[in-house]
Design an enzyme around this catalytic site. Structure first.
Site, short mmCIF file in Angstrom:
data_model
loop_
_atom_site.label_atom_id
_atom_site.label_comp_id
_atom_site.label_asym_id
_atom_site.label_seq_id
_atom_site.Cartn_x
_atom_site.Cartn_y
_atom_site.Cartn_z
N CYS A 117 18.71 -9.93 -60.52
CA CYS A 117 18.90 -9.88 -59.06
C CYS A 117 20.16 -9.11 -58.65
O CYS A 117 20.30 -8.74 -57.48
CB CYS A 117 18.94 -11.28 -58.47
SG CYS A 117 17.44 -12.22 -58.80
N HIS A 259 22.41 -11.08 -51.35
CA HIS A 259 21.12 -11.09 -52.04
C HIS A 259 20.34 -12.31 -51.58
O HIS A 259 20.86 -13.43 -51.56
CB HIS A 259 21.35 -11.14 -53.56
CG HIS A 259 20.17 -11.66 -54.31
ND1 HIS A 259 18.91 -11.12 -54.17
CD2 HIS A 259 20.04 -12.70 -55.17
CE1 HIS A 259 18.06 -11.80 -54.93
NE2 HIS A 259 18.72 -12.76 -55.55
N ASN A 289 12.32 -13.87 -52.43
CA ASN A 289 13.40 -13.34 -53.27
C ASN A 289 12.84 -12.15 -54.05
O ASN A 289 12.03 -12.34 -54.96
CB ASN A 289 13.89 -14.45 -54.21
CG ASN A 289 15.00 -14.00 -55.16
OD1 ASN A 289 15.16 -12.81 -55.41
ND2 ASN A 289 15.73 -14.95 -55.70
O1 UT7 Z 1 17.90 -14.74 -57.37
C1 UT7 Z 1 18.96 -15.12 -58.20
C2 UT7 Z 1 18.61 -16.17 -59.16
N1 UT7 Z 1 17.86 -17.26 -58.64
C3 UT7 Z 1 18.36 -18.17 -57.76
O2 UT7 Z 1 19.48 -18.04 -57.31
C4 UT7 Z 1 17.54 -19.39 -57.45
C5 UT7 Z 1 18.39 -20.61 -57.65
N2 UT7 Z 1 17.73 -21.90 -57.53
C6 UT7 Z 1 17.04 -22.30 -56.43
O3 UT7 Z 1 16.85 -21.56 -55.48
C7 UT7 Z 1 16.60 -23.74 -56.37
O4 UT7 Z 1 17.19 -24.43 -57.45
C8 UT7 Z 1 15.05 -23.95 -56.42
C9 UT7 Z 1 14.44 -23.46 -55.12
C10 UT7 Z 1 14.47 -23.19 -57.60
C11 UT7 Z 1 14.74 -25.41 -56.54
O5 UT7 Z 1 15.31 -26.10 -55.44
P1 UT7 Z 1 16.21 -27.39 -55.70
O6 UT7 Z 1 16.57 -27.92 -54.39
O7 UT7 Z 1 17.32 -26.98 -56.63
O8 UT7 Z 1 15.20 -28.36 -56.39
P2 UT7 Z 1 15.32 -29.08 -57.82
O9 UT7 Z 1 15.07 -28.10 -58.92
O10 UT7 Z 1 16.56 -29.88 -57.84
O11 UT7 Z 1 14.08 -30.02 -57.74
C12 UT7 Z 1 13.99 -31.08 -56.78
C13 UT7 Z 1 12.61 -31.68 -56.86
C14 UT7 Z 1 12.16 -31.94 -58.30
O12 UT7 Z 1 11.40 -33.13 -58.29
P3 UT7 Z 1 12.09 -34.53 -58.75
O13 UT7 Z 1 12.51 -34.30 -60.16
O14 UT7 Z 1 13.23 -34.74 -57.81
O15 UT7 Z 1 10.96 -35.49 -58.58
C15 UT7 Z 1 11.25 -30.78 -58.61
O16 UT7 Z 1 10.28 -31.08 -59.59
O17 UT7 Z 1 11.67 -30.75 -56.33
C16 UT7 Z 1 10.61 -30.54 -57.28
N3 UT7 Z 1 10.11 -29.18 -57.10
C17 UT7 Z 1 9.14 -28.90 -56.21
N4 UT7 Z 1 8.43 -29.69 -55.37
C18 UT7 Z 1 7.51 -29.09 -54.59
C19 UT7 Z 1 10.50 -28.04 -57.69
N5 UT7 Z 1 9.79 -27.01 -57.21
C20 UT7 Z 1 8.93 -27.52 -56.30
C21 UT7 Z 1 7.96 -26.96 -55.46
N6 UT7 Z 1 7.28 -27.77 -54.63
N7 UT7 Z 1 7.69 -25.63 -55.43
#
Ligand code: UT7
Length: 349
Positions: A117, A259, A289
């Site tokens: 990215c 970004h 993204n």
């Molecule tokens: O582009 C440069 C590199 N990339 C980035 O900078 C992306 C960085 N990371 C992120 O944007 C975020 O971490 C994500 C969008 C990928 C995830 O969001 P988050 O708020 O960090 O969620 P999390 O990984 O902490 O997950 C929270 C919950 C989990 O469930 P439990 O364990 O709390 O029951 C996940 O399994 O959300 C769940 N989850 C989803 N639920 C519904 C993860 N993805 C999804 C989804 N739909 N698509």
């Protein structure tokens, strides 16, 4: 004083963005993934994104954006083409020579940049260096991504975020004092954290291991929560360093173009920097993204929507796999090509 003239700066003279026509909404994803429109909007800020149709790939996206950038810069040749991408046409050779040839630029220097990215800003730094060293006077810098080809359709964490598109700029040798001159660039990396964002299979590490790859290892994998934390910290620090080197305060920034990783990440970085929300630009809600394409696509969108214009002091910052990060500044130039409205439909030039 040693009497030596300062090297030429790279001055922005052309800009173009291109998105493939096919739109995928959150509701489209809900039909095949355990997710919801509410989750995607609230956790990422994304409501829709563009993806390629089968048969299209990164070079085609890059050519569309590159042609728009060249046109907005008044046409003509360049000495060098740089393509930043996570999704090259093939593992070998680089995508840039093919893109250059399709743009009618056979014979010019052409190379790829791989910084996920952060790729666009690393590619821009390469252009700045080529111009400063006298290796090129005019460079086409493209960020192009066909992420839909590397995303595991069953991985809800990545499938909802990443998308396809391309953006490009033309930079030309000029004076460091003129509007459009790319300011001091801050670049960094931390390879100790290379496992946070990876496609484990297909490279020399996996091939020489003697171990067959698992099917999922051919796809992009991300430890989202860890990446999130580093993204905020590292991008903020890089942006602060770029401001300092430019002699600017956060209050001098008219438009912050981060970004588009995740709307929450962008907000957190803006808050940390002390740049108010009304001075931040964003288009992640409509494009997702797009990794290396994200910043030039955002530039094109922000110009088209009238929120970025001549004289605006701009801060650019990015973060990505590697880990890598980068930031720079510029004062937006007045050149006519950079004021073209958005092309209706799929283009954002
Ligand atoms: O582009 C440069 C590199 N990339 C980035 O900078 C992306 C960085 N990371 C992120 O944007 C975020 O971490 C994500 C969008 C990928 C995830 O969001 P988050 O708020 O960090 O969620 P999390 O990984 O902490 O997950 C929270 C919950 C989990 O469930 P439990 O364990 O709390 O029951 C996940 O399994 O959300 C769940 N989850 C989803 N639920 C519904 C993860 N993805 C999804 C989804 N739909 N698509």
């Amino acid at each position: 004083m040693n009497g030596r003239a300062s090297p030429p700066a790279a001055v922005l003279t052309g800009l173009g963005g291109w998105l493939p026509p096919r739109v995928v909404t959150n509701d489209d994803l809900v039909r095949r993934l355990d997710t919801s429109d509410e989750w995607i909007r609230s956790r990422t800020g994304i409501s829709r994104r563009h993806v390629i149709d089968p048969g299209m790939s990164t070079a085609a996206l890059a050519v569309e954006a590159g042609a728009l950038a060249l046109k907005s810069s008044g046409g003509g040749d360049v000495d060098s083409v740089i393509v930043a991408t996570t999704t090259p046409e093939r593992l070998c050779p680089a995508t840039a020579p093919l893109v250059a040839a399709r743009l009618g630029l056979t014979g010019v220097a052409a190379h790829d940049v791989s910084a996920v990215c952060t790729g666009f800003l690393y590619a821009l730094a390469s252009a700045v260096g080529q111009i400063a060293a006298g290796l090129a006077r005019r460079v086409l810098v493209i960020g192009a991504e066909a992420y839909s080809t590397i995303i595991n359709p069953l991985d809800r964490q990545t499938a909802v975020i990443f998308a396809d598109g391309a953006g490009a700029v033309v930079v030309e040798a000029g004076s460091p004092d003129e509007p459009g001159a790319i300011g001091p660039m801050v670049l960094g990396s931390d390879g100790e954290l290379s496992d946070l964002i990876t496609i484990p299979a297909g490279g020399s590490q996996q091939r020489s291991s003697g171990q067959p790859a698992r099917p999922e290892d051919h796809y992009f994998q991300m430890r989202g929560r860890d990446v999130y934390r580093h993204a905020v910290e590292r991008t903020t620090a890089a942006a602060q360093a770029a401001l300092e080197r430019a002699g600017w305060q956060a209050g001098d920034v008219d438009r912050f173009l981060p970004h588009q990783a995740n709307a929450r990440i962008c907000s957190a970085i803006g808050d940390e920097l002390g740049i108010p929300a009304e001075r931040r630009a964003g288009n992640i809600d409509r494009v997702g993204n797009t990794a290396a394409a994200s910043i030039p696509l955002l530039m094109a969108d922000t110009v088209a929507s009238g929120l970025l214009g001549p004289g605006d002091r701009v801060l650019l910052a990015a973060f990505g796999g590697g880990l890598t990060w980068a930031a720079t500044t510029l004062t937006w130039p007045a050149s006519a090509g950079l004021r073209q409205p958005t092309h209706p439909g799929s283009s954002t030039a």
